[in-house]
Design an enzyme around this catalytic site. Structure first.
Site, PDB file in Angstrom:
ATOM      1  N   ASP A  27      29.312 191.561  52.130  1.00 23.07           N
ATOM      2  CA  ASP A  27      30.391 191.309  53.094  1.00 23.07           C
ATOM      3  C   ASP A  27      31.315 190.195  52.612  1.00 23.07           C
ATOM      4  OD1 ASP A  27      31.826 191.691  55.419  1.00 23.07           O
ATOM      5  OD2 ASP A  27      30.475 190.503  56.672  1.00 23.07           O
ATOM      6  N   GLU A  74      30.319 202.566  61.132  1.00 21.07           N
ATOM      7  CA  GLU A  74      31.373 201.948  61.944  1.00 21.07           C
ATOM      8  C   GLU A  74      32.634 201.652  61.121  1.00 21.07           C
ATOM      9  OE1 GLU A  74      28.045 200.892  62.185  1.00 21.07           O
ATOM     10  OE2 GLU A  74      27.956 202.227  63.920  1.00 21.07           O
ATOM     11  N   ASN A  75      32.517 201.678  59.790  1.00 20.14           N
ATOM     12  CA  ASN A  75      33.678 201.318  58.964  1.00 20.14           C
ATOM     13  C   ASN A  75      34.802 202.367  59.025  1.00 20.14           C
ATOM     14  OD1 ASN A  75      31.659 199.617  56.458  1.00 20.14           O
ATOM     15  ND2 ASN A  75      32.891 198.721  58.089  1.00 20.14           N
TER      16      ASN A  75
HETATM   17  C1  IPE Z   1      28.892 195.473  57.250  1.00 23.36           C
HETATM   18  O1  IPE Z   1      30.017 194.683  57.171  1.00 23.36           O
HETATM   19  C2  IPE Z   1      29.091 196.759  56.486  1.00 23.36           C
HETATM   20  C3  IPE Z   1      29.182 196.647  55.034  1.00 23.36           C
HETATM   21  C4  IPE Z   1      29.087 195.550  54.344  1.00 23.36           C
HETATM   22  C5  IPE Z   1      29.407 197.900  54.349  1.00 23.36           C
HETATM   23  P1  IPE Z   1      31.171 194.734  58.259  1.00 23.36           P
HETATM   24  O2  IPE Z   1      32.225 193.798  57.798  1.00 23.36           O
HETATM   25  O3  IPE Z   1      31.591 196.134  58.507  1.00 23.36           O
HETATM   26  O4  IPE Z   1      30.443 194.198  59.562  1.00 23.36           O
HETATM   27  P2  IPE Z   1      31.038 193.518  60.868  1.00 23.36           P
HETATM   28  O5  IPE Z   1      32.123 194.416  61.369  1.00 23.36           O
HETATM   29  O6  IPE Z   1      31.566 192.188  60.466  1.00 23.36           O
HETATM   30  O7  IPE Z   1      29.875 193.404  61.789  1.00 23.36           O
HETATM   31  C1  IPE Z   2      32.686 194.211  53.109  1.00 18.02           C
HETATM   32  O1  IPE Z   2      33.812 193.408  53.148  1.00 18.02           O
HETATM   33  C2  IPE Z   2      32.973 195.585  52.573  1.00 18.02           C
HETATM   34  C3  IPE Z   2      32.938 196.649  53.567  1.00 18.02           C
HETATM   35  C4  IPE Z   2      32.652 196.508  54.832  1.00 18.02           C
HETATM   36  C5  IPE Z   2      33.248 197.980  53.085  1.00 18.02           C
HETATM   37  P1  IPE Z   2      34.797 193.408  54.381  1.00 18.02           P
HETATM   38  O2  IPE Z   2      35.886 194.394  54.117  1.00 18.02           O
HETATM   39  O3  IPE Z   2      34.063 193.589  55.632  1.00 18.02           O
HETATM   40  O4  IPE Z   2      35.394 191.953  54.290  1.00 18.02           O
HETATM   41  P2  IPE Z   2      35.651 190.958  55.502  1.00 18.02           P
HETATM   42  O5  IPE Z   2      34.369 190.829  56.241  1.00 18.02           O
HETATM   43  O6  IPE Z   2      36.734 191.560  56.331  1.00 18.02           O
HETATM   44  O7  IPE Z   2      36.061 189.686  54.842  1.00 18.02           O
HETATM   45 MG    MG Z   3      33.124 192.324  56.892  1.00 19.65          MG
END
Ligand code: IPE
Ligand code: IPE
Ligand code: MG
Length: 246
Positions: A27, A74-75
């Site tokens: 993350d 959820e992404n």
């Molecule tokens: C968790 O990170 C999913 C991955 C790293 C793929 P997110 O960035 O999606 O999680 P939240 O939304 O902060 O909980």
């Molecule tokens: C994690 O990084 C990667 C995925 C969830 C695919 P993020 O894209 O969630 O990065 P932040 O949390 O917004 O910094």
């Molecule tokens: Mg994130």
């Protein structure tokens, strides 16, 4: 990329208690990019070096399984452009890296749902990488892609019902056998980067007794040394599994 055989992990790590399975919530990519005035997608791209270096670090220690959270159920809520980037990026990552990982004896597998939203080209690359590396034994790299811990449990329950189990036959073992990768041991250590203290639907069943380590390092900056630090912290913990003895 340096050959993991020539990378010496720190001698402070106890070689007899290396976690067999490490899982990582990768993350902080978006924040890493934003801090540099870059598009969020640049952060995802920069995460590739982190993933490869961490994989080599795990190999150098003899870790048997590494699960990485690449895309959650959820992404899909993210802007379409970012989702499209992540689909293509993960496809490209497999194209670029599968051969070197194969040479290192890494078996690549995936946890997650193959629903209609996963583009055919991405699914084809996933199948190709899994097929190419299926006999490898050094380490399993499990890429959690379109993965949700709740979805995994729902899928296991659906399978229980398809298999016609009666209520009295449903126990933990029956559910566990129907998870995406029942052959992998539960993760001993779960690491989350970027200073967030939550699981975000990762490995809900499997992490019941995992040791959790949180670090402020943003994923694109994460390197094998950070993995070694997390394992050092893991080794200072006392695991009790509800009992009183180690
Ligand atoms: C968790 O990170 C999913 C991955 C790293 C793929 P997110 O960035 O999606 O999680 P939240 O939304 O902060 O909980
Ligand atoms: C994690 O990084 C990667 C995925 C969830 C695919 P993020 O894209 O969630 O990065 P932040 O949390 O917004 O910094
Ligand atoms: Mg994130």
């Amino acid at each position: 990329m340096p050959d993991p055989r020539f990378v010496t992990p720190p001698s402070s790590l106890e070689r007899s208690s290396i976690p067999a399975h490490v899982a990582i919530v990768m993350d902080g990519n978006g924040r890493w990019a934003q801090r540099r005035g870059l598009a969020r997608t640049e952060g995802h791209a920069a995460g590739e070096t982190a993933l490869v270096d961490t994989t080599y670090g795990a190999l150098s220690l003899g870790v048997k399984a590494l699960t990485v959270y690449a895309f959650s159920t959820e992404n899909w809520r993210r802007p379409v452009d970012e989702v499209r980037f992540l689909m293509n990026f993960n496809k490209g990552l497999l194209e670029r890296r599968q051969h070197e990982l194969h040479e290192e004896g890494v078996r690549i597998v995936f946890s997650g749902r193959r629903d209609w939203r996963v583009p055919k080209g991405v699914a084809a690359r996933m199948d190709e990488a899994r097929e190419l590396t299926k006999k490898n034994k050094v380490m399993t790299l499990n890429i959690a892609f379109n993965y949700g811990g709740r979805a995994e449990i729902v899928d296991a329950v659906r399978e229980l019902m398809t298999d016609g189990l009666s209520a009295k036959d449903v126990d933990e073992a029956a559910i566990r056998r129907r998870l995406y990768h029942p052959e992998l041991p539960d993760p001993d250590l779960v690491v989350r980067t970027s200073g967030e203290f939550r699981t975000s639907n990762f490995l809900l069943w499997e992490m019941a007794y995992s040791e959790l380590v949180f670090t402020d390092v943003l994923w694109p900056d994460f390197r094998r040394e950070d993995l070694f630090d997390a394992i050092g912290e893991y080794q200072r913990r006392e695991r009790r599994f509800g009992g009183l003895d180690k």
